[in-house]
Design an enzyme around this catalytic site. Structure first.
Site, PDB file in Angstrom:
ATOM      1  N   GLU A  65       0.887  -1.155   0.000  1.00 25.36           N
ATOM      2  CA  GLU A  65       0.000   0.000   0.000  1.00 25.36           C
ATOM      3  C   GLU A  65       0.935   1.216   0.000  1.00 25.36           C
ATOM      4  O   GLU A  65       1.840   1.284   0.837  1.00 25.36           O
ATOM      5  CB  GLU A  65      -0.786  -0.032   1.310  1.00 25.36           C
ATOM      6  CG  GLU A  65      -2.215   0.373   1.195  1.00 25.36           C
ATOM      7  CD  GLU A  65      -2.897   0.238   2.547  1.00 25.36           C
ATOM      8  OE1 GLU A  65      -3.470   1.231   2.977  1.00 25.36           O
ATOM      9  OE2 GLU A  65      -2.823  -0.841   3.163  1.00 25.36           O
ATOM     10  N   ARG A 300       5.627 -13.420   9.256  1.00 25.33           N
ATOM     11  CA  ARG A 300       6.203 -12.103   9.001  1.00 25.33           C
ATOM     12  C   ARG A 300       7.512 -11.986   9.755  1.00 25.33           C
ATOM     13  O   ARG A 300       7.773 -12.727  10.712  1.00 25.33           O
ATOM     14  CB  ARG A 300       5.239 -10.993   9.402  1.00 25.33           C
ATOM     15  CG  ARG A 300       4.913 -10.956  10.880  1.00 25.33           C
ATOM     16  CD  ARG A 300       3.879  -9.906  11.230  1.00 25.33           C
ATOM     17  NE  ARG A 300       4.414  -8.569  11.151  1.00 25.33           N
ATOM     18  CZ  ARG A 300       3.997  -7.646  10.265  1.00 25.33           C
ATOM     19  NH1 ARG A 300       3.043  -7.909   9.423  1.00 25.33           N
ATOM     20  NH2 ARG A 300       4.533  -6.456  10.263  1.00 25.33           N
ATOM     21  N   LYS A 310       4.518   0.565   9.215  1.00 27.84           N
ATOM     22  CA  LYS A 310       4.651   1.853   8.541  1.00 27.84           C
ATOM     23  C   LYS A 310       4.060   2.968   9.391  1.00 27.84           C
ATOM     24  O   LYS A 310       4.581   4.069   9.429  1.00 27.84           O
ATOM     25  CB  LYS A 310       3.947   1.794   7.180  1.00 27.84           C
ATOM     26  CG  LYS A 310       4.806   1.193   6.087  1.00 27.84           C
ATOM     27  CD  LYS A 310       4.115   1.327   4.743  1.00 27.84           C
ATOM     28  CE  LYS A 310       3.681  -0.036   4.227  1.00 27.84           C
ATOM     29  NZ  LYS A 310       2.466  -0.034   3.460  1.00 27.84           N
TER      30      LYS A 310
END
Ligand code: ATP
Ligand code: MG
Length: 597
Positions: A65, A300, A310
């Protein structure tokens, strides 16, 4: 959270297999994707079928994104997705997941492209740039939604968000059907079109899949597919006031792009049944190409002493805890790059940590070890004095002649004689590290103290006389006497036994440099877990800037050049602020692991 994971050691050079490679091996062996056709661009079933045999053996994608800069966790995902495509004769698509009408920043898009390229990957293959953006698929997504409505698989729900939440149930409790669930396809279609045409306010209705309100998997309890949001989108402008939910959009993006292996992090495991449900329906309806993509999940990356979100990284930047996204203390790819990390070191790190199905923590030292393994064979060596104090050779004029400067040499790299030699001069006045002198040496101290004999590396052995101190007892100048005929590399130079070896820089040819000594940004290994506020865990001493003396060879350093400052560690000439007129070096990492207790 589990305990720190021991990075499975990988034999150098050998690509370690992992469960994803095993799946791909099996798929290729069975020819699962051999008959696929490709339109030459993302497309629906009809266009792909009219296309050519897909030139890519597999297709993966990296779908960020564009709402921030990428971090070390993304680097793992990039190396994984682009690496698999490379190794299997496939293609990895660079896809911007921009289905949210939130403002996208061109700065982030550029930053992401830059990061992927810098890591060594490309989305160009078979003469095509495979750079895509999900918002280009809005028209198809809308068509897919209407198809689901027409086939009785989706309905417009006008319960309030609170009612919807209350009726969803929970793990032990089945949900309750919405009163709108029994609307006819005709009614739903009419209402959905009104949503699209802007007749309903934000939040007044959502389109939901009609699956099973009693499913043990809450993600299958009629998940939302579309919501109303009267917001301008950076690419589609005001064309839409309804936007697809991520869970609806993502499988469709994969399907239109002919993705074979859609690899995501473990949080999405519970979404997989819906991913399959949706694509099964759309494939049955002839809307998407077959065979359809499959989703696979991996753990992850959680790395100690950093945050990898982020949103939190943005907060560090916005609240000025760091100088920017590329602050060398940031775990962003731009930050690591400015710190002196190389693409190869990050690839090596990703290879070593591998991919697993179990969440765990990777110790920050694993990243630094990969970095040192990459830098050690290539970084040029140099001497630098970071906390300088003058050393005067009291008998220099007497034994060497007043004003004499003795040329000395050292290899650019100890294992690569072909890279040549550095040259510098030894004279009456030198710079040494303040910590290399002690008036009263602690036990085991083998550097300068009154009476000790020490070798100045690549130079002479000297015998320490003592030091001048100021009123506060602070050493001003250290004094020593040269022991003649002990110059490194000359016959008999080792006839005098030196207690230790220290580095130095000549006062006559040393060059001033600003050196930034970076330390961990957080004081605790898991700054954002549990009840912790990560901002409270910031290390107040994570940056120390010093004015150093460095050997003359470093005056030639260009931005981004890597060095090993002997005894101190790895440094890089800062890619932004370093210049021939004003040398600036960042400490990339020390020579040894200091993270493990
Ligand atoms: P963030 O929470 O930092 O915004 P994200 O997962 O929302 O992370 P995206 O831009 O959506 O960020 O992620 C792009 C890709 O990177 C996704 O496929 C995601 O799985 C992967 N990714 C993100 N963080 C990690 C991580 N820590 N380890 C491995 N892969 C990651
Ligand atoms: Mg995200």
């Amino acid at each position: 959270m589990t305990a720190p994971t021991d990075p499975a050691s990988t034999p150098e050079g050998a690509k370690s297999s992992n469960f994803l490679r095993q799946i791909i091996d099996r798929d290729l062996e069975q020819g699962a994707y051999a008959q696929r056709r490709w339109a030459g661009h993302p497309a629906d079933a009809a266009a792909h079928q009219a296309g050519v045999p897909d030139p890519a053996r597999i297709r993966t994608r990296f779908p960020p994104e564009p709402n921030g800069y990428l971090h070390v966790g993304h680097a793992k995902s990039i190396c994984l997705n682009f690496g698999l495509a490379r190794d299997y004769g496939g293609v990895c698509h660079m896809r911007f997941d921009d289905t949210n009408p939130e403002k996208e920043d061109q700065e982030y898009v550029d930053g992401i492209l830059d990061a992927v390229r810098w890591l060594g990957f490309s989305w160009d293959a078979h003469g095509t740039s495979h750079r895509y953006q999900a918002s280009d698929y809005f028209a198809f997504m809308y068509r897919a939604a209407e198809y689901l409505i027409e086939t009785g698989l989706a309905y417009v729900d006008e319960q309030t968000p609170e009612q919807m939440r209350a009726h969803r149930g929970d793990f032990g409790k089945p949900g309750i059907d919405s009163p709108y669930r029994t609307r006819t396809p005709q009614e739903n279609l009419g209402r959905f079109r009104q949503m699209r045409e802007g007749h309903l306010a934000d939040g007044a209705a959502v389109l939901r899949a009609k699956i099973d309100m009693a499913s043990p998997n809450i993600n299958l309890r009629d998940p939302a597919l579309y919501r109303i949001k009267h917001a301008e989108h950076h690419h589609t402008g005001n064309s839409w006031c309804i936007y697809p939910m991520y869970t609806f959009a993502h499988p469709i993006e994969d399907a239109l792009e002919n993705i074979t292996h859609s690899i995501c992090t473990l949080e999405f495991e519970d979404q997989r049944p819906f991913y399959d449900w949706l694509l099964d329906r759309l494939r049955e309806g002839g809307l998407i190409n077959a065979p359809q993509p499959r989703q696979y999940e991996f753990a992850r990356l959680n790395l100690t002493y950093v945050v990898t979100s982020k949103r939190k990284l943005k907060q560090l930047v916005d609240e000025r805890h760091v100088s920017g996204w590329d602050d060398p203390r940031m775990p962003t790819i731009v930050g690591l790059r400015r710190r002196g990390y190389t693409p190869e070191s990050l690839q090596l790190f990703a290879e070593r940590i591998g991919v697993t199905k179990a969440n765990g923590w990777i110790d920050f030292s694993t990243l630094e070890i990969a970095l040192r393994d990459d830098l050690d064979p290539r970084a040029a060596r140099a001497m630098a004095v970071l906390d300088p104090v003058p050393l005067v050779i009291d008998n220099w004029d007497e034994v060497m002649g007043a004003g004499h400067l003795e040329p000395c040499v050292a290899p650019v790299h100890p294992h690569h004689p072909e890279r040549g030699q550095r040259e510098f001069r030894f004279g009456r006045e030198l710079w040494i590290e303040r910590s290399d002198y002690e008036a009263v040496p602690p036990k085991g101290y083998n550097r300068l103290f009154p009476g000790s004999k020490v070798r100045l590396k690549y130079g002479y052995v000297v015998e320490c006389v003592g030091a001048d101190t100021d009123a506060a007892g602070q050493v001003q100048t250290v004094h020593a006497r040269l022991i003649p005929d002990t110059k490194s590399g000359t016959p008999g130079s080792d006839s005098v036994k030196a207690k230790g070896v220290i580095t130095w820089v000549g006062a006559s040819d040393g060059v001033r440099a600003q050196v930034r000594l970076y330390d961990r940004l957080f004081t605790v290994p898991q700054p954002d877990t549990g009840e912790r506020d990560f901002l409270q865990e910031i290390n107040p001493d994570s940056l120390k800037t010093v004015s150093a003396w460095v050997e003359p060879s470093l005056a030639q350093a260009r931005a981004n050049d890597h060095f090993q400052f002997e005894r101190h560690g790895y440094f890089v000439a800062d890619r932004i602020e370093h210049s021939a007129q004003s040398l600036v070096f960042n400490r990339t990492t020390g020579l040894k692991d200091t993270w493990a207790k």
